[in-house]
Scaffold this motif. Structure first.
Motif, short mmCIF file in Angstrom:
data_model
loop_
_atom_site.label_atom_id
_atom_site.label_comp_id
_atom_site.label_asym_id
_atom_site.label_seq_id
_atom_site.Cartn_x
_atom_site.Cartn_y
_atom_site.Cartn_z
N LYS A 37 19.67 3.64 15.57
CA LYS A 37 19.94 5.06 15.45
C LYS A 37 20.05 5.43 13.98
O LYS A 37 20.73 4.73 13.21
CB LYS A 37 21.21 5.43 16.21
N VAL A 38 19.39 6.53 13.61
CA VAL A 38 19.27 6.93 12.22
C VAL A 38 19.61 8.40 12.10
O VAL A 38 19.21 9.22 12.94
CB VAL A 38 17.83 6.68 11.71
N LEU A 39 20.34 8.75 11.05
CA LEU A 39 20.61 10.15 10.75
C LEU A 39 19.58 10.67 9.78
O LEU A 39 19.24 9.99 8.80
CB LEU A 39 22.01 10.30 10.15
N GLY A 40 19.07 11.85 10.04
CA GLY A 40 18.12 12.49 9.13
C GLY A 40 18.29 13.99 9.16
O GLY A 40 19.27 14.52 9.69
N TYR A 41 17.34 14.67 8.54
CA TYR A 41 17.26 16.13 8.61
C TYR A 41 15.93 16.48 9.24
O TYR A 41 14.89 15.92 8.87
CB TYR A 41 17.35 16.75 7.21
N ALA A 42 15.95 17.41 10.21
CA ALA A 42 14.75 17.74 10.96
C ALA A 42 14.62 19.24 11.13
O ALA A 42 15.60 19.98 11.13
CB ALA A 42 14.78 17.07 12.34
N ALA A 43 13.35 19.67 11.28
CA ALA A 43 13.04 21.01 11.75
C ALA A 43 12.76 20.91 13.25
O ALA A 43 11.98 20.07 13.68
CB ALA A 43 11.83 21.57 11.01
N GLN A 44 13.38 21.77 14.02
CA GLN A 44 13.21 21.75 15.48
C GLN A 44 12.13 22.73 15.94
O GLN A 44 11.56 22.56 17.02
CB GLN A 44 14.53 22.08 16.16
N THR A 45 11.87 23.77 15.16
CA THR A 45 10.84 24.77 15.45
C THR A 45 10.26 25.24 14.13
O THR A 45 10.85 24.98 13.06
CB THR A 45 11.41 25.99 16.20
N PRO A 46 9.11 25.96 14.15
CA PRO A 46 8.54 26.43 12.88
C PRO A 46 9.45 27.37 12.10
O PRO A 46 9.34 27.44 10.87
CB PRO A 46 7.27 27.16 13.35
N SER A 47 10.33 28.07 12.78
CA SER A 47 11.18 29.04 12.09
C SER A 47 12.59 28.53 11.82
O SER A 47 13.38 29.21 11.16
CB SER A 47 11.26 30.33 12.91
N ALA A 48 12.90 27.35 12.31
CA ALA A 48 14.27 26.83 12.18
C ALA A 48 14.48 26.19 10.81
O ALA A 48 13.59 25.53 10.26
CB ALA A 48 14.56 25.81 13.28
N ALA A 49 15.68 26.36 10.28
CA ALA A 49 16.06 25.64 9.07
C ALA A 49 16.19 24.15 9.39
O ALA A 49 16.49 23.77 10.52
CB ALA A 49 17.38 26.18 8.54
N LEU A 50 15.93 23.31 8.39
CA LEU A 50 16.18 21.89 8.58
C LEU A 50 17.68 21.66 8.71
O LEU A 50 18.48 22.27 8.00
CB LEU A 50 15.62 21.08 7.41
N ALA A 51 18.06 20.75 9.61
CA ALA A 51 19.47 20.50 9.90
C ALA A 51 19.65 19.04 10.28
O ALA A 51 18.68 18.34 10.62
CB ALA A 51 19.94 21.41 11.03
#
Length: 349
Positions: free
Chosen positions: A2-16
């Motif tokens: 398991k790894v923590l990262g930052y991802a975009a979930q949709t084209p308009s979403a901020a990375l989180a």
């Protein structure tokens, strides 16, 4: 794992922040703890699905510098504790003609991208370097020469190799004249590398205020492309023009500045381009071409060359929590010349 990262979930979403599972290690895999990850304009394009093929969630990042934490039983090229790097791809078919020639970026089956790709073996989604750890086959992991500034090395894995590859393909050296269109993440590396190869280097720019910085980075000459007299003064001069501009633009003014058999090569723009005038091509046997990153051997060559010549990217180091603000600044070209994430900041996410 398991790894923590930052991802975009949709084209308009901020990375989180996003926790995900890396695939199981294979015998030839090298696992890296990521120390620094460069921020490429293509990260922004893919996070926002500008090219139309993004699969979500996306963990961007393909300019990765890290330390080896584990190796598979068949790994011979690395050991735990080594500094290493991963660029834009983590696999290829390895058997087609380009792959056998060390040009894995042109794999006929398509290379496996470091993120927003699909693993060739288990078809799981690939996730990039905005994360704690990454793993890849030892054949797609690069050695880092000693005593390099790791922060400045990260963008070499994309911006560096993207400009190095055409310089090498077109045999640029001491008797060459090279021009670069655009002074950004790619352009500033093109100036540094062409200068170090011994070429006479010119920057084409529309901004008079960039001359001092261009000369600091290796340009011998600066030409305002909006000035007809200056453009006329450099007709028939350049063996190679590296066009780093990432958006649609008119290349017609530049074609007559190529010498006989000269080439303009696109490295920044994807997609449609305005119609160009064929007359300068026919009357000067000139060419328009494209070039995509570089193969693994070529990337290692570039890293070794940069170490020998003291070359790294000019960077602004940020925390991962500032990635969305960095993307907005990228849209305004408000960085000199590459953002790099200090991945130690992820522990505070």
């Amino acid at each position: 794992m398991k790894v923590l990262g930052y991802a975009a979930q949709t084209p308009s979403a901020a990375l989180a922040p996003y926790t995900f599972e890396r695939r199981a290690p294979r015998p030839d895999d090298v696992t890296l703890e990521i120390l620094y990850c460069g921020v490429c304009h293509s990260d922004l394009h893919q996070a926002r699905n500008d090219w139309g093929f993004s699969e979500y969630p996306i963990v961007p990042g393909h300019e990765i510098v890290g330390r080896v934490t584990a190796i598979g039983d068949s790994v011979t090229k690395f050991k735990p504790g080594d500094l290493a790097a991963i660029g834009c791809m983590v696999d290829s078919c390895r058997i087609c003609a380009p792959c056998k020639d060390g040009l894995e970026q042109y794999c006929e089956e398509g290379n496996t991208q470091t993120y927003n790709g699909r693993d060739r073996h288990d078809h799981t989604q690939t996730f990039g370097g905005y994360s704690q750890y990454i793993l890849a086959s030892q054949d797609f992991v690069l050695h880092l020469p000693k005593n390099m500034d790791l922060k400045g090395v990260a963008p070499l894995l994309c911006a560096g190799i993207t400009t190095w590859s055409p310089l090498r393909h077109w045999h640029i050296g001491a008797n060459s004249k090279v021009a670069v269109i655009g002074l950004g993440g790619l352009g500033h590396m093109a100036l540094k590398l062409a200068h170090a190869l011994g070429a006479e280097v010119t920057l084409f720019t529309r901004s008079p205020g960039k001359e001092a910085d261009a000369r600091r980075l290796g340009a011998h000459n600066v030409v305002l492309s909006s000035d007809d007299a200056q453009m006329q003064s450099v007709q028939n001069q350049f063996d190679l023009i590296i066009d780093t501009v990432p958006y649609e633009h008119d290349i017609n003014p530049y074609l007559p500045t190529l010498t006989l058999d000269g080439t303009l090569v696109f490295v920044g723009q994807l997609g449609d381009s305005p119609v160009f005038n064929t007359l300068p091509l026919i009357t000067g046997r000139r060419s328009i071409a494209g070039s995509c990153i570089g193969g693994i051997a070529e990337t290692q060559e570039m890293l070794n060359f940069c170490a020998e010549h003291g070359i790294v990217s000019d960077v602004e180091v940020i925390n991962i929590q500032d990635i969305n603000a960095a993307y907005e600044r990228l849209l305004k070209s408000d960085v000199k010349y590459r953002f790099v994430i200090d991945m130690a900041s992820l522990s505070a996410a």
